[in-house]
Design an enzyme around this catalytic site. Structure first.
Site, mmCIF file in Angstrom:
data_model
loop_
_atom_site.group_PDB
_atom_site.id
_atom_site.type_symbol
_atom_site.label_atom_id
_atom_site.label_comp_id
_atom_site.label_asym_id
_atom_site.label_seq_id
_atom_site.Cartn_x
_atom_site.Cartn_y
_atom_site.Cartn_z
ATOM 1 N N THR A 141 14.180 -45.985 69.049
ATOM 2 C CA THR A 141 15.277 -46.057 68.080
ATOM 3 C C THR A 141 15.589 -44.686 67.503
ATOM 4 O O THR A 141 16.753 -44.319 67.329
ATOM 5 C CB THR A 141 14.931 -47.040 66.950
ATOM 6 O OG1 THR A 141 14.646 -48.322 67.520
ATOM 7 C CG2 THR A 141 16.073 -47.165 65.966
ATOM 8 N N ASN A 166 3.939 -45.100 77.056
ATOM 9 C CA ASN A 166 4.068 -46.519 76.744
ATOM 10 C C ASN A 166 3.274 -46.946 75.526
ATOM 11 O O ASN A 166 3.599 -47.942 74.884
ATOM 12 C CB ASN A 166 3.631 -47.367 77.952
ATOM 13 C CG ASN A 166 4.456 -47.061 79.188
ATOM 14 O OD1 ASN A 166 3.918 -46.796 80.252
ATOM 15 N ND2 ASN A 166 5.779 -47.081 79.057
ATOM 16 N N CYS A 207 12.716 -2.226 21.895
ATOM 17 C CA CYS A 207 12.544 -2.693 23.278
ATOM 18 C C CYS A 207 11.394 -3.690 23.359
ATOM 19 O O CYS A 207 11.534 -4.768 23.926
ATOM 20 C CB CYS A 207 12.284 -1.516 24.206
ATOM 21 S SG CYS A 207 13.665 -0.372 24.334
#
Length: 608
Positions: free
Chosen positions: A107, A144, A490
């Site tokens: 499938t 198979n 800073c």
């Protein structure tokens, strides 16, 4: 312990699953778990039709091979089968190029668009009890039943084997304990589904890796990896040997593969004789998984900033860069190679990136950079100047410390619209905010004693009397005063943490001049942590430096190339006068740096 079949033949599963509709979806009592994502298909197609990112990941995983590792994999399989070489299958296609095997049911094969059949750069295997080789025009293998795959893999030259679906195929391989890892995509949307991934037994598989989160085709998704646990499972003899107690994988007795299967059976009978120890298998697996999870990273742009890696031959020749100074050097390298070109306030131009972190262990060393000589006296004098709450730049200039010189000139102050400000009157900068936060600033001469909030005094008091407080913060970013400052801060915020008699500091820096400023900031806050630790009767632990806008000025690039090609020396140590118990009593003579070994000074112009 005997190797499992899936470990020897490197059999994995890869799949993508979406959420499926639930009766409680969207309700407050909806419960989620790993099985929330289980939707595989609907009416023979993917429920989400297409997800381009997942397809990219699928291809990346199933096509990636590392040929340098193949000889070890081949040896493992041959040793397992007690034979010297893998028997190539002569009547089947067998690419000379090393590839992975992909195994799918009929499938799944039929759902693949014809133009993509067979899946390129992979050995395609179809598991079907009805199809035959003559049914296909494409170069594929037909098996198979599951045990035929083991026979086939014993004959192929391949890197890894991936089971790619569908549901029944996944189920069969999972039941037979033939899956080493599951590469699982979680599609974070709900779709109608009629095919589902089998429930994963969490006693047999555990999640070992989780990827970044992405968005693709209007849904978020991520990728996780399940790994077979070390729990004792059913012996794989039950999968292949074909004993009466489990006939899931009986031996074939009617074709040329019988001999091969007998060898497998013989192996089980003599398993102790053929035991193999692969201590580095996990490392190899992790390397591959790292590659998989980086599938979506754009390839590094060569010469993005017209800077060639050959400019950093010594830097790039080092295999390991564990010296803590490389935290700093690595940031510079990253910015120079991959930073964004930007204009900036100074007009010089920068390469920049956003967000870094460095950690230094003050209990082991003092992180004074060694790849260039730093002006330590200037660093200490500036810090003492901050601690005193001073804003008069002349104080530093009189000590030949010129850190703030360019920011106190008439031209610079006028550019800041501080026309009324006297030269070198820097305004309510760091020291003023540390000692007089909230006070009205007039000029650098006035006395601000007992005006505003003395943050420094407060944090020392908290460290001494409430060391577990989560409010031990020192902030220089006073929005009300920013326009009055010659230069807004800073390094704007630091926090202190006390545990087990040790003091750590974390500092956030919004603007990070990698060439000039950051080396000073690392040293300054490390010294500051030492000082506060001493007056609070603690030992220094960590300094953690968080960088926001990290940048390299264009006029610093050539100098930084020189610095990156220098090998760092061991960091020095810092000693303070142990008699000092008040933060304000420190003078320059109370600091001793021992064994500062360094490279030569590197000159860089300040961008003001």
């Amino acid at each position: 312990m005997m190797e499992q079949v899936c470990d020897v033949f490197d059999i994995y599963a890869i799949c993508a699953c979406c959420k499926v509709e639930s009766k409680n979806e969207g309700k407050k009592n909806e419960v989620f778990n790993n099985y929330t994502f289980r939707g595989l298909g609907n009416k023979g197609v993917l429920p989400w039709k297409c997800n381009s990112l997942d397809m990219k990941y699928f291809r990346a995983v199933t096509t990636y091979v590392n040929e340098s590792k193949y000889e070890k994999l081949k040896y493992k399989r041959c040793k397992y089968l007690n034979k010297e070489t893998v028997d190539n299958v002569n009547d089947m296609p067998n690419s000379k190029k090393l590839q992975n095997v992909v195994v799918m049911g009929r499938t799944n094969w039929e759902s693949i668009p014809k133009k993509f059949k067979p899946l390129s750069n992979r050995i395609n295997v179809i598991l079907s009890r009805t199809l035959k080789k003559e049914d296909f025009d494409e170069d594929v293998y037909i098996i198979n039943k599951v045990e035929d795959l083991i026979v086939l893999l014993g004959k192929l030259n391949y890197y890894k084997c991936f089971i790619i679906g569908g549901s029944v195929v996944y189920q069969e391989f999972l039941e037979k304990k033939l899956i080493k890892k599951i590469y699982f995509t979680r599609i974070n949307s709900t779709y109608e589904c009629d095919v589902f991934f089998p429930e994963i037994n969490e006693n047999e598989y555990q999640i070992i890796s989780v990827s970044d989160v992405y968005t693709s085709n209007n849904t978020t998704l991520d990728f996780i990896i399940y790994k077979k646990t070390n729990n004792k499972m059913l012996n794989e003899q039950n999968c292949i040997k074909g004993e009466e107690k489990n006939n899931d994988m009986p031996l074939k007795n009617d074709d040329k593969d019988t001999c091969h299967m007998k060898k497998l059976t013989e192996f089980y009978k003599n398993v102790d004789k053929y035991k193999i120890n692969y201590e580095n298998d996990d490392d190899d697996e992790e390397e591959d998984d790292f590659v998989y999870f980086n599938f979506n990273k754009e390839k590094e742009e060569k010469n993005k900033n017209s800077i060639h890696p050959n400019d950093f031959q010594i830097y790039n020749s080092l295999k390991y860069k564990y010296h803590p100074e490389y935290q700093y050097l690595n940031i510079i390298y990253d910015i120079m190679m991959n930073g964004n070109k930007q204009s900036d306030r100074t007009g010089v131009g920068v390469l920049s990136k956003f967000g870094y972190i460095m950690k230094f262990d003050l209990s082991q060393y003092f992180p004074l950079l060694t790849t260039k000589k730093l002006f330590l006296r200037g660093i200490i004098e500036e810090l003492l100047w901050f601690i005193r709450g001073e804003t008069n730049g002349n104080t530093l200039l009189n000590k030949n410390v010129r850190i703030w010189e360019a920011n106190g000139t008439r031209e610079f102050l006028d550019n800041r619209k501080l026309f009324h400000r006297e030269v070198n009157d820097l305004g309510p900068i760091y020291g003023f905010q540390w000692r007089h936060f909230g006070a009205e600033y007039t000029n650098m001469y006035d006395n601000y004693e007992n005006k505003g909030v003395d943050q420094l005094k407060n944090i020392i008091n908290l460290i001494k009397n409430d060391p577990t407080s989560r409010r031990i913060l020192l902030c220089a970013w006073n929005v009300k005063d920013l326009d009055q400052m010659a230069l807004p801060p800073c390094h704007i915020l630091c926090q202190f943490y006390v545990f087990d008699g040790k003091l750590s500091c974390i500092m956030y820096q919004r603007s990070c001049d990698l060439g000039l400023g950051v080396p000073f900031n690392i040293a300054s806050y490390s010294i500051f942590t030492h000082m506060i630790a001493q007056v609070c009767n603690l030992q220094p632990a960590q300094f953690i430096h968080v960088l926001g806008n990290a940048h390299v000025y264009n006029n610093h690039i050539d100098s930084l190339k020189i610095q990156l090609n220098r090998i760092p020396y061991p960091f020095p140590t810092l000693k303070l006068n142990p008699d000092i118990k008040n933060i304000e009593d420190f003078t320059i003579s109370d600091f001793t740096i021992q064994n500062y070994v360094h490279h030569e000074k590197i000159s860089m112009d300040m961008a003001a």
